[in-house]
Motif scaffolding. Structure first.
Motif, PDB file in Angstrom:
ATOM      1  N   LEU A  66       0.824  -1.204   0.000  1.00 25.21           N
ATOM      2  CA  LEU A  66       0.000   0.000   0.000  1.00 25.21           C
ATOM      3  C   LEU A  66       0.860   1.257   0.000  1.00 25.21           C
ATOM      4  O   LEU A  66       0.540   2.240  -0.685  1.00 25.21           O
ATOM      5  N   LEU A  67       1.947   1.227   0.750  1.00 22.24           N
ATOM      6  CA  LEU A  67       2.855   2.377   0.749  1.00 22.24           C
ATOM      7  C   LEU A  67       3.464   2.586  -0.629  1.00 22.24           C
ATOM      8  O   LEU A  67       3.606   3.731  -1.090  1.00 22.24           O
ATOM      9  N   ALA A  68       3.818   1.505  -1.298  1.00 24.01           N
ATOM     10  CA  ALA A  68       4.401   1.627  -2.639  1.00 24.01           C
ATOM     11  C   ALA A  68       3.390   2.236  -3.607  1.00 24.01           C
ATOM     12  O   ALA A  68       3.745   3.090  -4.444  1.00 24.01           O
ATOM     13  N   ALA A  69       2.135   1.810  -3.510  1.00 21.88           N
ATOM     14  CA  ALA A  69       1.104   2.365  -4.397  1.00 21.88           C
ATOM     15  C   ALA A  69       0.909   3.852  -4.134  1.00 21.88           C
ATOM     16  O   ALA A  69       0.769   4.649  -5.082  1.00 21.88           O
ATOM     17  N   ALA A  70       0.909   4.240  -2.860  1.00 23.13           N
ATOM     18  CA  ALA A  70       0.731   5.652  -2.519  1.00 23.13           C
ATOM     19  C   ALA A  70       1.920   6.489  -2.987  1.00 23.13           C
ATOM     20  O   ALA A  70       1.749   7.567  -3.562  1.00 23.13           O
ATOM     21  N   ARG A  71       3.130   5.991  -2.756  1.00 23.59           N
ATOM     22  CA  ARG A  71       4.329   6.754  -3.145  1.00 23.59           C
ATOM     23  C   ARG A  71       4.401   6.941  -4.649  1.00 23.59           C
ATOM     24  O   ARG A  71       4.748   8.020  -5.138  1.00 23.59           O
ATOM     25  N   ALA A  72       4.055   5.896  -5.389  1.00 23.07           N
ATOM     26  CA  ALA A  72       4.104   6.008  -6.848  1.00 23.07           C
ATOM     27  C   ALA A  72       3.124   7.057  -7.341  1.00 23.07           C
ATOM     28  O   ALA A  72       3.439   7.848  -8.245  1.00 23.07           O
ATOM     29  N   GLN A  73       1.943   7.096  -6.750  1.00 22.69           N
ATOM     30  CA  GLN A  73       0.947   8.072  -7.196  1.00 22.69           C
ATOM     31  C   GLN A  73       1.291   9.480  -6.740  1.00 22.69           C
ATOM     32  O   GLN A  73       0.988  10.467  -7.435  1.00 22.69           O
ATOM     33  N   LEU A  74       1.922   9.622  -5.574  1.00 26.30           N
ATOM     34  CA  LEU A  74       2.322  10.948  -5.087  1.00 26.30           C
ATOM     35  C   LEU A  74       3.240  11.651  -6.078  1.00 26.30           C
ATOM     36  O   LEU A  74       3.230  12.887  -6.180  1.00 26.30           O
ATOM     37  N   ASP A  75       4.031  10.895  -6.804  1.00 30.57           N
ATOM     38  CA  ASP A  75       4.951  11.479  -7.781  1.00 30.57           C
ATOM     39  C   ASP A  75       4.272  11.833  -9.100  1.00 30.57           C
ATOM     40  O   ASP A  75       4.900  12.441  -9.967  1.00 30.57           O
ATOM     41  N   ARG A  76       2.979  11.471  -9.251  1.00 26.45           N
ATOM     42  CA  ARG A  76       2.289  11.694 -10.521  1.00 26.45           C
ATOM     43  C   ARG A  76       1.266  12.827 -10.401  1.00 26.45           C
ATOM     44  O   ARG A  76       1.492  13.935 -10.860  1.00 26.45           O
ATOM     45  N   VAL A  77       0.132  12.562  -9.763  1.00 27.87           N
ATOM     46  CA  VAL A  77      -0.888  13.579  -9.536  1.00 27.87           C
ATOM     47  C   VAL A  77      -1.773  13.070  -8.399  1.00 27.87           C
ATOM     48  O   VAL A  77      -2.050  11.869  -8.307  1.00 27.87           O
ATOM     49  N   THR A  78      -2.201  13.950  -7.499  1.00 26.33           N
ATOM     50  CA  THR A  78      -2.963  13.517  -6.330  1.00 26.33           C
ATOM     51  C   THR A  78      -4.417  13.964  -6.345  1.00 26.33           C
ATOM     52  O   THR A  78      -5.260  13.338  -5.715  1.00 26.33           O
ATOM     53  N   LEU A  79      -4.738  15.064  -7.042  1.00 29.36           N
ATOM     54  CA  LEU A  79      -6.108  15.563  -7.005  1.00 29.36           C
ATOM     55  C   LEU A  79      -6.427  16.285  -8.304  1.00 29.36           C
ATOM     56  O   LEU A  79      -5.661  17.138  -8.756  1.00 29.36           O
ATOM     57  N   THR A  80      -7.555  15.930  -8.884  1.00 29.83           N
ATOM     58  CA  THR A  80      -7.997  16.612 -10.109  1.00 29.83           C
ATOM     59  C   THR A  80      -9.418  17.151  -9.976  1.00 29.83           C
ATOM     60  O   THR A  80      -9.841  17.975 -10.771  1.00 29.83           O
ATOM     61  N   SER A  81     -10.172  16.665  -8.977  1.00 29.17           N
ATOM     62  CA  SER A  81     -11.619  16.844  -8.813  1.00 29.17           C
ATOM     63  C   SER A  81     -12.314  16.013  -9.872  1.00 29.17           C
ATOM     64  O   SER A  81     -11.708  15.538 -10.844  1.00 29.17           O
ATOM     65  N   ARG A  82     -13.627  15.852  -9.723  1.00 27.95           N
ATOM     66  CA  ARG A  82     -14.380  15.061 -10.692  1.00 27.95           C
ATOM     67  C   ARG A  82     -14.803  15.903 -11.895  1.00 27.95           C
ATOM     68  O   ARG A  82     -15.541  15.423 -12.758  1.00 27.95           O
ATOM     69  N   ALA A  83     -14.316  17.152 -11.960  1.00 28.31           N
ATOM     70  CA  ALA A  83     -14.570  17.957 -13.160  1.00 28.31           C
ATOM     71  C   ALA A  83     -13.864  17.371 -14.369  1.00 28.31           C
ATOM     72  O   ALA A  83     -14.220  17.651 -15.510  1.00 28.31           O
ATOM     73  N   PHE A  84     -12.844  16.538 -14.104  1.00 29.51           N
ATOM     74  CA  PHE A  84     -12.085  15.881 -15.158  1.00 29.51           C
ATOM     75  C   PHE A  84     -11.984  14.395 -14.828  1.00 29.51           C
ATOM     76  O   PHE A  84     -12.236  13.977 -13.694  1.00 29.51           O
TER      77      PHE A  84
END
Length: 408
Positions: A66-84
């Motif tokens: 779970l930590l690996a999944a979170a860390r990988a996503q932290l380096d990409r994008v964390t929030l876009t809202s559901r507008a996209f």
């Protein structure tokens, strides 16, 4: 008698006392780190975690996947809202629907939000599909329920601490005794759009209904054309030895609320899952959440789904149940009045003459085991599902020591 507080613990508690609203009354333990089924406080003392953040940490503290999944996503994008659209949410929703045997997913953040969402969907379905007259939708709930602490939800709570002084209360709810199918049938009428129940009442003390109850609820809902909504926020996702607690008795609800463990103990993630015919009543703009379904949450949630899809955690809960049950059986009459066990989840009723649930919990903390009381002299034991047999023996052995000391 509680042991003396460490220097760092005392200082941290003083800051919290000054700065935080007093909506909790926690044990005087200040946790600084955790690994697996154990945590350590700011003074370096270790404890067995017998609560797992109310089952939010089912997979253990610091789970590497779970930590690996979170860390990988932290380096990409964390929030876009559901507008996209983000690239993590669709796969998460598809995976969660497959895991739970449902069609669609409505992502939210907290458990209470999931319940509120299920209430809204049930009412919309009642008006748009069932044809209940406007403003007359009724939802039946059970006594002893705990579904959250928003103003709508506490309106149908019978716990004075959750309910009193927070009115005026939201109408549209009818309460029946938990576990009593006959009482439910008597309460049904043409205005009932849903029956909202916990398959096992966690906050109520791990109250397990008769095996015939949930199947009867399903039949009654079908007979009267109402939805069956199962709140699996605490009971779901491996805790009882099944992905869903309703699977213990072979029941399929129309809507299921999920939360806590869905975020892996890292981020708040909740969802309503259910049939397309029911969740499909929502129209764009009628419900939403800026953070619901965010990429970080979805990435962690997808890993949770993948782990549960392997079945390891469900098997661990099933395998640990006989040991936990047997150890508690040995304490009946030795300070334990009764207990209820489902997987690695136990509600333990202590002889009130020996102390309150909070006093017993404090004594256990002094012996290095963290649990939480519910009402009166009842405590809950719900460790992370990575707990070992030896750790279970340690925890229940500590409980035996506490009860022996209090009865001496």
């Amino acid at each position: 008698m509680s042991t003396a507080l460490g220097t760092n613990t005392a200082a941290a508690l003083a800051v919290e006392e000054r700065s935080l609203a007093h909506n909790y009354s926690p044990l005087p333990v200040v946790i600084a780190s955790g690994s697996g089924a154990t945590v350590a406080d700011v003074d370096g003392r270790t404890y067995l975690d017998g609560l797992a953040a109310y089952s939010a940490v089912n997979f253990g503290h610091g789970n590497p996947r779970l930590l690996a999944a979170a860390r990988a996503q932290l380096d990409r994008v964390t929030l876009t809202s559901r507008a996209f659209v983000n690239d993590q949410l669709g796969p998460f929703a598809a995976g969660l629907a497959s895991l739970t045997g449902t069609d669609m997913v409505l992502p939210m953040n907290t458990g209470a939000e999931a319940v509120e969402s299920a209430i809204k969907v049930s009412r919309a379905w009642g008006y748009r599909v069932k044809g209940v007259p406007a403003g007359q939708a009724t939802i039946i709930v059970a006594s002893g329920n705990f579904h959250g602490r928003t103003t709508t939800i506490v309106s149908f709570s019978d716990d004075p601490a959750a309910h009193d002084d927070f009115g005026p209360y939201t109408p549209g709810f009818r309460t029946v005794p938990y576990g009593d199918a006959d009482a439910l049938r008597e309460a049904m009428d043409e205005t009932v759009v849903a029956v909202l129940l916990e398959p096992i009442q966690g906050e109520g003390g791990v109250v397990i209904p008769p095996a015939s109850y949930l199947p009867a609820v399903r039949d009654i809902c079908d007979e009267f054309g109402a939805l069956f909504v199962a709140d699996e926020i605490q009971s779901g996702l491996g805790r009882t030895g099944h992905t869903l607690a309703v699977s213990r008795v072979g029941v399929r609800p129309d809507l299921i609320t999920l939360g806590k463990a869905l975020g892996g103990g890292i981020v708040p993630v909740s969802a309503v899952v259910g049939s397309r015919e029911v969740l499909g009543v929502l129209r764009p703009g009628e419900h939403g959440s800026t953070f619901g379904g965010n990429p970080l949450a979805a990435a962690v949630g997808s890993e949770v789904v993948a782990m549960l899809g392997e079945g390891t955690f469900q098997r661990r809960a099933l395998d640990g149940e006989p040991l936990l049950r047997g150890l508690l059986d040995d304490l009946v009459g030795q300070g334990v009045v009764a207990h209820r066990v489902a997987g690695l989840w136990a509600g333990i009723d202590i002889d009130p003459a020996l102390g309150t649930g909070k006093q017993i919990s404090q004594d256990l903390a002094d012996r290095g085991v963290l649990v939480k009381d519910t009402h009166g002299s009842t405590i809950r034991f719900a460790p992370p599902l990575v707990v070992t047999d030896d750790e279970i023996r340690l925890a229940i052995g500590a409980l035996g020591d506490v009860l022996h000391a209090r009865s001496a």
